[in-house]
Design a protein around this motif. Structure first.
Motif, PDB file in Angstrom:
ATOM      1  N   LEU A 166     -56.468  13.077  71.468  1.00  0.00           N
ATOM      2  CA  LEU A 166     -56.468  14.142  70.461  1.00  0.00           C
ATOM      3  C   LEU A 166     -55.125  14.847  70.492  1.00  0.00           C
ATOM      4  N   GLU A 167     -54.545  15.117  69.327  1.00  0.00           N
ATOM      5  CA  GLU A 167     -53.424  16.038  69.254  1.00  0.00           C
ATOM      6  C   GLU A 167     -54.037  17.387  68.919  1.00  0.00           C
ATOM      7  N   VAL A 168     -53.805  18.341  69.781  1.00  0.00           N
ATOM      8  CA  VAL A 168     -54.405  19.660  69.634  1.00  0.00           C
ATOM      9  C   VAL A 168     -53.321  20.590  69.098  1.00  0.00           C
ATOM     10  N   ILE A 219     -52.158  24.262  67.488  1.00  0.00           N
ATOM     11  CA  ILE A 219     -52.438  25.688  67.265  1.00  0.00           C
ATOM     12  C   ILE A 219     -51.401  26.216  66.290  1.00  0.00           C
ATOM     13  N   ARG A 220     -51.879  26.973  65.317  1.00  0.00           N
ATOM     14  CA  ARG A 220     -50.974  27.561  64.312  1.00  0.00           C
ATOM     15  C   ARG A 220     -51.171  29.069  64.255  1.00  0.00           C
ATOM     16  N   ASN A 221     -50.046  29.787  64.292  1.00  0.00           N
ATOM     17  CA  ASN A 221     -50.059  31.241  64.112  1.00  0.00           C
ATOM     18  C   ASN A 221     -49.570  31.642  62.732  1.00  0.00           C
ATOM     19  N   GLY A 223     -45.039  23.449  57.830  1.00  0.00           N
ATOM     20  CA  GLY A 223     -45.189  21.997  57.913  1.00  0.00           C
ATOM     21  C   GLY A 223     -46.343  21.462  57.094  1.00  0.00           C
ATOM     22  N   HIS A 224     -47.122  20.592  57.734  1.00  0.00           N
ATOM     23  CA  HIS A 224     -48.214  19.934  57.030  1.00  0.00           C
ATOM     24  C   HIS A 224     -49.290  20.899  56.556  1.00  0.00           C
ATOM     25  N   PHE A 225     -49.475  21.995  57.310  1.00  0.00           N
ATOM     26  CA  PHE A 225     -50.469  22.974  56.857  1.00  0.00           C
ATOM     27  C   PHE A 225     -50.094  23.511  55.484  1.00  0.00           C
ATOM     28  N   ILE A 274     -44.477  29.699  65.944  1.00  0.00           N
ATOM     29  CA  ILE A 274     -45.127  29.441  64.656  1.00  0.00           C
ATOM     30  C   ILE A 274     -46.345  28.535  64.841  1.00  0.00           C
ATOM     31  N   ASP A 275     -46.113  27.388  65.470  1.00  0.00           N
ATOM     32  CA  ASP A 275     -47.208  26.451  65.765  1.00  0.00           C
ATOM     33  C   ASP A 275     -46.757  25.502  66.864  1.00  0.00           C
ATOM     34  N   PHE A 276     -47.683  24.727  67.399  1.00  0.00           N
ATOM     35  CA  PHE A 276     -47.327  23.757  68.441  1.00  0.00           C
ATOM     36  C   PHE A 276     -48.449  22.752  68.633  1.00  0.00           C
ATOM     37  N   LYS A 277     -48.093  21.670  69.291  1.00  0.00           N
ATOM     38  CA  LYS A 277     -49.047  20.582  69.567  1.00  0.00           C
ATOM     39  C   LYS A 277     -49.178  20.392  71.073  1.00  0.00           C
ATOM     40  N   LEU A 278     -50.411  20.255  71.537  1.00  0.00           N
ATOM     41  CA  LEU A 278     -50.660  19.990  72.958  1.00  0.00           C
ATOM     42  C   LEU A 278     -51.409  18.676  73.116  1.00  0.00           C
ATOM     43  N   ASP A 324     -39.422  19.917  70.521  1.00  0.00           N
ATOM     44  CA  ASP A 324     -39.939  18.736  69.816  1.00  0.00           C
ATOM     45  C   ASP A 324     -41.374  18.955  69.351  1.00  0.00           C
ATOM     46  N   THR A 325     -42.117  19.756  70.096  1.00  0.00           N
ATOM     47  CA  THR A 325     -43.568  19.849  69.863  1.00  0.00           C
ATOM     48  C   THR A 325     -44.015  21.241  69.410  1.00  0.00           C
ATOM     49  N   CYS A 326     -43.066  22.157  69.294  1.00  0.00           N
ATOM     50  CA  CYS A 326     -43.374  23.519  68.854  1.00  0.00           C
ATOM     51  C   CYS A 326     -42.453  23.879  67.689  1.00  0.00           C
ATOM     52  N   ARG A 327     -42.916  24.789  66.833  1.00  0.00           N
ATOM     53  CA  ARG A 327     -41.991  25.425  65.889  1.00  0.00           C
ATOM     54  C   ARG A 327     -41.611  26.788  66.441  1.00  0.00           C
ATOM     55  N   PHE A 328     -40.310  26.968  66.636  1.00  0.00           N
ATOM     56  CA  PHE A 328     -39.751  28.225  67.136  1.00  0.00           C
ATOM     57  C   PHE A 328     -38.845  28.799  66.050  1.00  0.00           C
ATOM     58  N   PHE A 330     -33.779  18.705  62.686  1.00  0.00           N
ATOM     59  CA  PHE A 330     -33.570  17.254  62.643  1.00  0.00           C
ATOM     60  C   PHE A 330     -34.435  16.627  61.555  1.00  0.00           C
ATOM     61  N   ARG A 331     -35.729  16.974  61.543  1.00  0.00           N
ATOM     62  CA  ARG A 331     -36.657  16.396  60.554  1.00  0.00           C
ATOM     63  C   ARG A 331     -36.151  16.602  59.128  1.00  0.00           C
ATOM     64  N   ARG A 332     -35.613  17.784  58.871  1.00  0.00           N
ATOM     65  CA  ARG A 332     -35.233  18.169  57.507  1.00  0.00           C
ATOM     66  C   ARG A 332     -33.735  18.028  57.260  1.00  0.00           C
TER      67      ARG A 332
HETATM   68  N1  UDP Z   1     -46.372  18.138  66.153  1.00  0.00           N
HETATM   69  C1  UDP Z   1     -45.977  17.310  67.173  1.00  0.00           C
HETATM   70  N2  UDP Z   1     -46.215  15.956  67.057  1.00  0.00           N
HETATM   71  C2  UDP Z   1     -46.821  15.412  65.967  1.00  0.00           C
HETATM   72  C3  UDP Z   1     -47.225  16.267  64.930  1.00  0.00           C
HETATM   73  C4  UDP Z   1     -46.990  17.626  65.040  1.00  0.00           C
HETATM   74  O1  UDP Z   1     -45.449  17.751  68.178  1.00  0.00           O
HETATM   75  O2  UDP Z   1     -47.003  14.180  65.941  1.00  0.00           O
HETATM   76  C5  UDP Z   1     -46.137  19.587  66.252  1.00  0.00           C
HETATM   77  C6  UDP Z   1     -45.040  20.065  65.327  1.00  0.00           C
HETATM   78  O3  UDP Z   1     -43.799  20.116  65.999  1.00  0.00           O
HETATM   79  C7  UDP Z   1     -45.496  21.439  64.948  1.00  0.00           C
HETATM   80  C8  UDP Z   1     -47.022  21.392  65.050  1.00  0.00           C
HETATM   81  O4  UDP Z   1     -47.307  20.259  65.846  1.00  0.00           O
HETATM   82  O5  UDP Z   1     -45.006  22.388  65.885  1.00  0.00           O
HETATM   83  C9  UDP Z   1     -47.720  21.288  63.709  1.00  0.00           C
HETATM   84  O6  UDP Z   1     -47.184  20.212  62.990  1.00  0.00           O
HETATM   85  P1  UDP Z   1     -47.691  19.845  61.511  1.00  0.00           P
HETATM   86  O7  UDP Z   1     -49.110  19.429  61.579  1.00  0.00           O
HETATM   87  O8  UDP Z   1     -47.328  20.947  60.592  1.00  0.00           O
HETATM   88  O9  UDP Z   1     -46.909  18.525  61.178  1.00  0.00           O
HETATM   89  P2  UDP Z   1     -45.355  18.305  60.886  1.00  0.00           P
HETATM   90  O10 UDP Z   1     -45.091  19.065  59.608  1.00  0.00           O
HETATM   91  O11 UDP Z   1     -44.608  18.814  62.069  1.00  0.00           O
HETATM   92  O12 UDP Z   1     -45.265  16.810  60.734  1.00  0.00           O
END
Ligand code: UDP
Length: 237
Positions: A91-93, A95-97, A101-103, A176-180, A199-203, A217-219
């Protein structure tokens, strides 16, 4: 007894994992390689591996003190760390504050919109399926985790959010948000695994709103290597 490093077990997009002479411990090596857009964009971020290794280790040690068990064992050098060997819960967990991104895309809510309360969401960790969004009923039905495990993961994830938010705000950074990702020890104990990094958090810079994370980098915004260094400087001095 000292631990020696043995063969590589696995190579991912940003890290390599090596066996050691202790079957309960593996070594993680952090690379500078970066991917985005489901692996479509590939590149490197200078010294990212060093930042992510040191930052993730420091944050995990703070989380341990706050009652969240983690895989951290010992930092060996700038890029290499010993961690407890776990079975990763698939599971990718997230959390969003604040919406981003995708939200924002999915929900039509502008990036930067704060939420009344944090959101927890799950994705099924599966590259072939592009990590689809799921809820906890999917996880139970597909036997990805038990209800007890999901309860533990949920409790830890919100705790991580509270601890990280406070640490980051002291450094003038908004979380902002992050993945665990979580793992199971052989006895079934759930612990925090993987990494906590830009890499795994939005700061976002608390004053200017500037991105201090992988979105640069993504954008294709540029300045990602400097931003990673800045986060490390603010948090680790
Ligand atoms: N995230 C991640 N790995 C992934 C997908 C998301 O580390 O495979 C992190 C991402 O950096 C962000 C948060 O999870 O901090 C929420 O990401 P979102 O679902 O908005 O997807 P994204 O737009 O980053 O693809």
């Amino acid at each position: 007894m000292s631990i020696e490093v043995r063969e590589m077990l696995y190579e991912g997009k940003a890290k390599q994992v090596f066996a050691t002479t202790d079957p309960a411990i593996v070594m993680v090596h952090y690379k500078d390689d970066a991917t985005a857009g489901d692996g479509e964009k590939k590149g490197t971020i200078r010294d990212k591996g060093i930042v992510n290794n040191k930052l993730s280790n420091a944050l995990m040690q703070k989380l341990e003190k706050e009652g969240v068990p983690t895989h951290f064992v010992k930092e060996l050098n700038d890029r290499d760390t010993l961690v407890k060997k776990v079975d990763i819960v698939p599971l990718e967990v997230i959390i969003r504050n604040v919406a981003a991104g995708h939200f924002s895309l999915r929900m039509g809510v502008a990036e930067g919109t704060p939420f009344k309360q944090p959101i927890l969401e799950f994705s099924y960790k599966n590259d072939d399926l592009h990590d689809p969004f799921i809820n906890h009923y999917y996880a139970l039905a597909l036997d990805l985790a038990t209800q007890t495990e999901i309860d533990t993961i949920t409790e830890y994830a919100f705790k991580v959010n509270e601890v990280l938010r406070a640490i980051l705000l002291d450094a003038n950074i908004r979380l902002i948000d992050f993945k665990l990702e979580f793992g199971r020890l052989p006895d079934g104990t759930i612990i925090l695994a993987d990494e906590i990094s830009p890499d795994t958090c939005r700061f976002w810079d608390a004053a200017t709103g500037a991105h201090l994370d992988k979105d640069l980098f993504r954008r294709d915004m540029g300045g990602e290597a400097d931003a990673y260094q800045e986060v490390m400087r603010r948090l680790l001095g």
